[in-house]
Design a protein around this motif. Sequence first.
Motif, PDB file in Angstrom:
ATOM      1  N   ASP A 137      43.805  36.027  35.726  1.00  0.00           N
ATOM      2  CA  ASP A 137      44.943  35.197  35.311  1.00  0.00           C
ATOM      3  C   ASP A 137      45.954  35.067  36.437  1.00  0.00           C
ATOM      4  O   ASP A 137      46.465  33.985  36.712  1.00  0.00           O
ATOM      5  CB  ASP A 137      45.624  35.792  34.076  1.00  0.00           C
ATOM      6  CG  ASP A 137      44.733  35.742  32.848  1.00  0.00           C
ATOM      7  OD1 ASP A 137      43.777  34.941  32.858  1.00  0.00           O
ATOM      8  OD2 ASP A 137      45.018  36.496  31.897  1.00  0.00           O
ATOM      9  N   ILE A 138      46.220  36.168  37.078  1.00  0.00           N
ATOM     10  CA  ILE A 138      47.187  36.153  38.183  1.00  0.00           C
ATOM     11  C   ILE A 138      46.658  35.325  39.338  1.00  0.00           C
ATOM     12  O   ILE A 138      47.390  34.534  39.946  1.00  0.00           O
ATOM     13  CB  ILE A 138      47.495  37.601  38.634  1.00  0.00           C
ATOM     14  CG1 ILE A 138      48.210  38.350  37.500  1.00  0.00           C
ATOM     15  CG2 ILE A 138      48.350  37.606  39.888  1.00  0.00           C
ATOM     16  CD1 ILE A 138      48.354  39.825  37.727  1.00  0.00           C
ATOM     17  N   GLU A 139      45.358  35.471  39.639  1.00  0.00           N
ATOM     18  CA  GLU A 139      44.773  34.679  40.725  1.00  0.00           C
ATOM     19  C   GLU A 139      44.829  33.200  40.416  1.00  0.00           C
ATOM     20  O   GLU A 139      45.093  32.372  41.302  1.00  0.00           O
ATOM     21  CB  GLU A 139      43.330  35.126  40.959  1.00  0.00           C
ATOM     22  CG  GLU A 139      43.198  36.466  41.621  1.00  0.00           C
ATOM     23  CD  GLU A 139      41.743  36.917  41.742  1.00  0.00           C
ATOM     24  OE1 GLU A 139      40.838  36.114  41.424  1.00  0.00           O
ATOM     25  OE2 GLU A 139      41.534  38.053  42.149  1.00  0.00           O
ATOM     26  N   ALA A 140      44.598  32.833  39.158  1.00  0.00           N
ATOM     27  CA  ALA A 140      44.655  31.426  38.775  1.00  0.00           C
ATOM     28  C   ALA A 140      46.066  30.865  38.960  1.00  0.00           C
ATOM     29  O   ALA A 140      46.252  29.739  39.449  1.00  0.00           O
ATOM     30  CB  ALA A 140      44.208  31.259  37.324  1.00  0.00           C
ATOM     31  N   ILE A 141      47.046  31.640  38.610  1.00  0.00           N
ATOM     32  CA  ILE A 141      48.438  31.186  38.776  1.00  0.00           C
ATOM     33  C   ILE A 141      48.764  31.035  40.253  1.00  0.00           C
ATOM     34  O   ILE A 141      49.387  30.059  40.666  1.00  0.00           O
ATOM     35  CB  ILE A 141      49.404  32.190  38.094  1.00  0.00           C
ATOM     36  CG1 ILE A 141      49.223  32.140  36.582  1.00  0.00           C
ATOM     37  CG2 ILE A 141      50.855  31.868  38.461  1.00  0.00           C
ATOM     38  CD1 ILE A 141      49.946  33.242  35.843  1.00  0.00           C
ATOM     39  N   LEU A 142      48.342  31.987  41.060  1.00  0.00           N
ATOM     40  CA  LEU A 142      48.615  31.908  42.492  1.00  0.00           C
ATOM     41  C   LEU A 142      47.912  30.724  43.134  1.00  0.00           C
ATOM     42  O   LEU A 142      48.484  30.029  43.983  1.00  0.00           O
ATOM     43  CB  LEU A 142      48.212  33.209  43.183  1.00  0.00           C
ATOM     44  CG  LEU A 142      49.066  34.433  42.826  1.00  0.00           C
ATOM     45  CD1 LEU A 142      48.461  35.692  43.443  1.00  0.00           C
ATOM     46  CD2 LEU A 142      50.490  34.237  43.295  1.00  0.00           C
ATOM     47  N   LYS A 143      46.652  30.458  42.725  1.00  0.00           N
ATOM     48  CA  LYS A 143      45.917  29.323  43.266  1.00  0.00           C
ATOM     49  C   LYS A 143      46.576  28.008  42.847  1.00  0.00           C
ATOM     50  O   LYS A 143      46.609  27.055  43.622  1.00  0.00           O
ATOM     51  CB  LYS A 143      44.473  29.360  42.800  1.00  0.00           C
ATOM     52  CG  LYS A 143      43.647  30.399  43.492  1.00  0.00           C
ATOM     53  CD  LYS A 143      42.224  30.399  42.975  1.00  0.00           C
ATOM     54  CE  LYS A 143      41.414  31.514  43.623  1.00  0.00           C
ATOM     55  NZ  LYS A 143      40.059  31.572  43.082  1.00  0.00           N
ATOM     56  N   LYS A 144      47.083  27.975  41.621  1.00  0.00           N
ATOM     57  CA  LYS A 144      47.753  26.778  41.117  1.00  0.00           C
ATOM     58  C   LYS A 144      48.961  26.416  41.981  1.00  0.00           C
ATOM     59  O   LYS A 144      49.245  25.256  42.242  1.00  0.00           O
ATOM     60  CB  LYS A 144      48.183  26.992  39.672  1.00  0.00           C
ATOM     61  CG  LYS A 144      48.898  25.819  39.054  1.00  0.00           C
ATOM     62  CD  LYS A 144      49.303  26.158  37.631  1.00  0.00           C
ATOM     63  CE  LYS A 144      50.174  25.053  37.058  1.00  0.00           C
ATOM     64  NZ  LYS A 144      50.649  25.412  35.713  1.00  0.00           N
ATOM     65  N   HIS A 145      49.659  27.439  42.458  1.00  0.00           N
ATOM     66  CA  HIS A 145      50.850  27.220  43.291  1.00  0.00           C
ATOM     67  C   HIS A 145      50.528  27.203  44.772  1.00  0.00           C
ATOM     68  O   HIS A 145      51.427  27.114  45.609  1.00  0.00           O
ATOM     69  CB  HIS A 145      51.910  28.285  42.990  1.00  0.00           C
ATOM     70  CG  HIS A 145      52.492  28.146  41.621  1.00  0.00           C
ATOM     71  ND1 HIS A 145      53.339  27.137  41.272  1.00  0.00           N
ATOM     72  CD2 HIS A 145      52.315  28.888  40.498  1.00  0.00           C
ATOM     73  CE1 HIS A 145      53.675  27.271  40.010  1.00  0.00           C
ATOM     74  NE2 HIS A 145      53.064  28.330  39.504  1.00  0.00           N
ATOM     75  N   GLY A 146      49.264  27.313  45.129  1.00  0.00           N
ATOM     76  CA  GLY A 146      48.860  27.234  46.521  1.00  0.00           C
ATOM     77  C   GLY A 146      49.144  28.482  47.331  1.00  0.00           C
ATOM     78  O   GLY A 146      49.363  28.422  48.539  1.00  0.00           O
TER      79      GLY A 146
END
Length: 147
Positions: A137-146
């Motif tokens: 979940d955290i990785e997905a959020i970080l990837k979403k924000h670049g």
Amino acid sequence: MIAETVCSAVSAAGLGIAAVTAWRKRFLTAARIAAYALVPVGLVMTGVVGWLADTAFSPTAWAGFGVLGVAWLLFATTRALERRRGGTRKERKAARAAQREPVAPAASAPALGTAAPAATRPKATPRAGDSTDDFSDIEAILKKHGI
């Protein structure tokens, strides 16, 4: 004598400014200025200005202010140290005694007596993917924000 003269001059100037302000049809502001202008004359008439003038030039009064400052500094320092340590010695001793004695010794026993013992209760098993789900979940959020 000079302090009274200065206060009277300040009041006269303030009342003049209030009159000009009232002439410009700003009556509320003029009334407020007049109120401020009358304060120095009131202080002269009550004797406060004379007392302050005598106090300002008195070495004894300044020494008294110094003693009051030292007393306040000692008071503030002791209060800060008391808070840092967690209270006075008696308060700490009472807190330690309260920690040792349980409030309700029988409170740890089951209330109804029908509960299963800890050994027979089913143990909660952690899911296999818990730790990876949290990080995904955290990785997905970080990837979403670049990031």
